[in-house]
Scaffold this active site. Structure first.
Site, mmCIF file in Angstrom:
data_model
loop_
_atom_site.group_PDB
_atom_site.id
_atom_site.type_symbol
_atom_site.label_atom_id
_atom_site.label_comp_id
_atom_site.label_asym_id
_atom_site.label_seq_id
_atom_site.Cartn_x
_atom_site.Cartn_y
_atom_site.Cartn_z
ATOM 1 N N LYS A 120 -12.223 -14.519 22.249
ATOM 2 C CA LYS A 120 -11.751 -13.164 22.571
ATOM 3 C C LYS A 120 -12.492 -12.088 21.757
ATOM 4 O O LYS A 120 -13.172 -12.399 20.771
ATOM 5 C CB LYS A 120 -10.240 -13.095 22.324
ATOM 6 C CG LYS A 120 -9.420 -14.004 23.270
ATOM 7 C CD LYS A 120 -7.920 -13.796 23.069
ATOM 8 C CE LYS A 120 -7.109 -14.669 24.015
ATOM 9 N NZ LYS A 120 -5.645 -14.434 23.872
ATOM 10 N N TYR A 178 -4.978 -12.412 33.852
ATOM 11 C CA TYR A 178 -3.661 -12.502 33.204
ATOM 12 C C TYR A 178 -2.539 -12.100 34.157
ATOM 13 O O TYR A 178 -1.444 -11.754 33.702
ATOM 14 C CB TYR A 178 -3.638 -11.644 31.939
ATOM 15 C CG TYR A 178 -4.293 -12.305 30.736
ATOM 16 C CD1 TYR A 178 -3.769 -13.482 30.196
ATOM 17 C CD2 TYR A 178 -5.422 -11.758 30.133
ATOM 18 C CE1 TYR A 178 -4.356 -14.099 29.090
ATOM 19 C CE2 TYR A 178 -6.012 -12.368 29.019
ATOM 20 C CZ TYR A 178 -5.463 -13.533 28.514
ATOM 21 O OH TYR A 178 -6.035 -14.145 27.414
ATOM 22 N N ASN A 210 -5.678 -12.923 19.063
ATOM 23 C CA ASN A 210 -5.547 -14.271 18.501
ATOM 24 C C ASN A 210 -6.755 -15.160 18.788
ATOM 25 O O ASN A 210 -6.644 -16.379 18.871
ATOM 26 C CB ASN A 210 -4.225 -14.910 18.952
ATOM 27 C CG ASN A 210 -4.109 -15.003 20.456
ATOM 28 O OD1 ASN A 210 -5.045 -14.654 21.182
ATOM 29 N ND2 ASN A 210 -2.974 -15.479 20.937
ATOM 30 N N HIS A 234 -8.522 -18.094 23.974
ATOM 31 C CA HIS A 234 -7.669 -18.489 25.097
ATOM 32 C C HIS A 234 -8.002 -19.929 25.451
ATOM 33 O O HIS A 234 -9.168 -20.329 25.389
ATOM 34 C CB HIS A 234 -7.947 -17.607 26.332
ATOM 35 C CG HIS A 234 -7.375 -18.194 27.592
ATOM 36 N ND1 HIS A 234 -6.067 -17.996 27.972
ATOM 37 C CD2 HIS A 234 -7.914 -19.028 28.526
ATOM 38 C CE1 HIS A 234 -5.841 -18.666 29.099
ATOM 39 N NE2 HIS A 234 -6.943 -19.300 29.456
ATOM 40 N N GLU A 273 -9.076 -21.337 36.510
ATOM 41 C CA GLU A 273 -9.734 -20.426 35.568
ATOM 42 C C GLU A 273 -11.238 -20.691 35.489
ATOM 43 O O GLU A 273 -12.044 -19.755 35.410
ATOM 44 C CB GLU A 273 -9.077 -20.550 34.189
ATOM 45 C CG GLU A 273 -7.652 -20.025 34.179
ATOM 46 C CD GLU A 273 -6.884 -20.278 32.880
ATOM 47 O OE1 GLU A 273 -5.706 -19.897 32.812
ATOM 48 O OE2 GLU A 273 -7.468 -20.856 31.937
HETATM 49 N N1 UDP Z 1 0.311 -12.030 23.902
HETATM 50 C C1 UDP Z 1 0.678 -10.832 23.289
HETATM 51 N N2 UDP Z 1 1.982 -10.681 22.889
HETATM 52 C C2 UDP Z 1 2.927 -11.644 23.074
HETATM 53 C C3 UDP Z 1 2.550 -12.842 23.704
HETATM 54 C C4 UDP Z 1 1.236 -13.006 24.103
HETATM 55 O O1 UDP Z 1 -0.145 -9.940 23.103
HETATM 56 O O2 UDP Z 1 4.086 -11.446 22.693
HETATM 57 C C5 UDP Z 1 -1.091 -12.198 24.331
HETATM 58 C C6 UDP Z 1 -1.891 -13.153 23.438
HETATM 59 O O3 UDP Z 1 -3.238 -12.671 23.346
HETATM 60 C C7 UDP Z 1 -1.814 -14.448 24.213
HETATM 61 C C8 UDP Z 1 -1.884 -13.957 25.649
HETATM 62 O O4 UDP Z 1 -1.109 -12.764 25.641
HETATM 63 O O5 UDP Z 1 -2.857 -15.336 23.860
HETATM 64 C C9 UDP Z 1 -1.337 -14.901 26.692
HETATM 65 O O6 UDP Z 1 -0.041 -15.265 26.326
HETATM 66 P P1 UDP Z 1 0.469 -16.778 26.474
HETATM 67 O O7 UDP Z 1 1.952 -16.768 26.269
HETATM 68 O O8 UDP Z 1 -0.059 -17.367 27.740
HETATM 69 O O9 UDP Z 1 -0.176 -17.504 25.178
HETATM 70 P P2 UDP Z 1 -1.395 -18.533 25.007
HETATM 71 O O10 UDP Z 1 -1.353 -19.492 26.171
HETATM 72 O O11 UDP Z 1 -2.665 -17.727 24.956
HETATM 73 O O12 UDP Z 1 -1.107 -19.214 23.690
#
Ligand code: UDP
Length: 140
Positions: free
Chosen positions: A11, A51, A114, A117, A128
């Site tokens: 990212k 997303y 974070n 992905h 994807e």
């Molecule tokens: N995210 C965020 N706030 C939240 C939860 C998720 O900004 O409270 C963002 C974060 O970058 C995350 C992405 O949205 O990686 C997708 O969320 P998901 O729950 O799918 O988490 P992941 O699969 O990436 O762990």
């Protein structure tokens, strides 16, 4: 165990801090092979579509702004149980909850920024991968 492919994104927070090589080393050290990779700047439309499942969530708008704030590296990772293995290497979504030694524990800035992905199922991985790569760009 089956050889599988998963989709990964390094990212914008990580490309900005020049962490692509360090993150790729985590994949390779853990038995995942990078069989496709390219650096690109996602458009707003691409981010919103990618997303789309999170459209109704309160973080959706900020997340799309973050994902288009700089270049990303999109990748296909291959290996035994690649989907689950990559989720393990990545760590929990919120770095505060991520296990020691995971990418997010070591590199993530926040729950949003974070660093990586990774697909959460083989079905989503296939969708994807096809969203970002032509079959001829993946060399196993
Ligand atoms: N995210 C965020 N706030 C939240 C939860 C998720 O900004 O409270 C963002 C974060 O970058 C995350 C992405 O949205 O990686 C997708 O969320 P998901 O729950 O799918 O988490 P992941 O699969 O990436 O762990």
């Amino acid at each position: 165990m089956a050889v599988e492919r998963t989709f990964s994104i390094i990212k914008p927070d990580a490309t900005r801090r020049n962490l692509t090589g360090k993150i790729n080393a985590r994949f390779e050290e853990n038995g995942l092979r990078i069989v496709a990779q390219k650096r690109l700047w996602m458009s707003r439309q691409q981010a919103e579509q990618f997303y789309g499942v999170h459209k109704a969530r309160p973080f959706f708008n900020d997340l799309c702004t973050f994902m288009t704030s700089g270049p990303v590296v999109v990748q296909v990772l291959e290996g035994e149980n690649a989907v689950a293995k990559n989720r393990e290497i990545m760590g929990a979504t919120n770095p505060a909850n991520a296990a020691a030694g995971t990418i997010r524990k070591d590199f993530a800035e926040s729950i949003e920024a974070n660093s990586v992905h990774g697909s959460d199922s083989p079905e989503n991985a296939a969708t994807e991968i096809a969203y970002f790569f032509a079959g001829t760009e993946i060399v196993g």
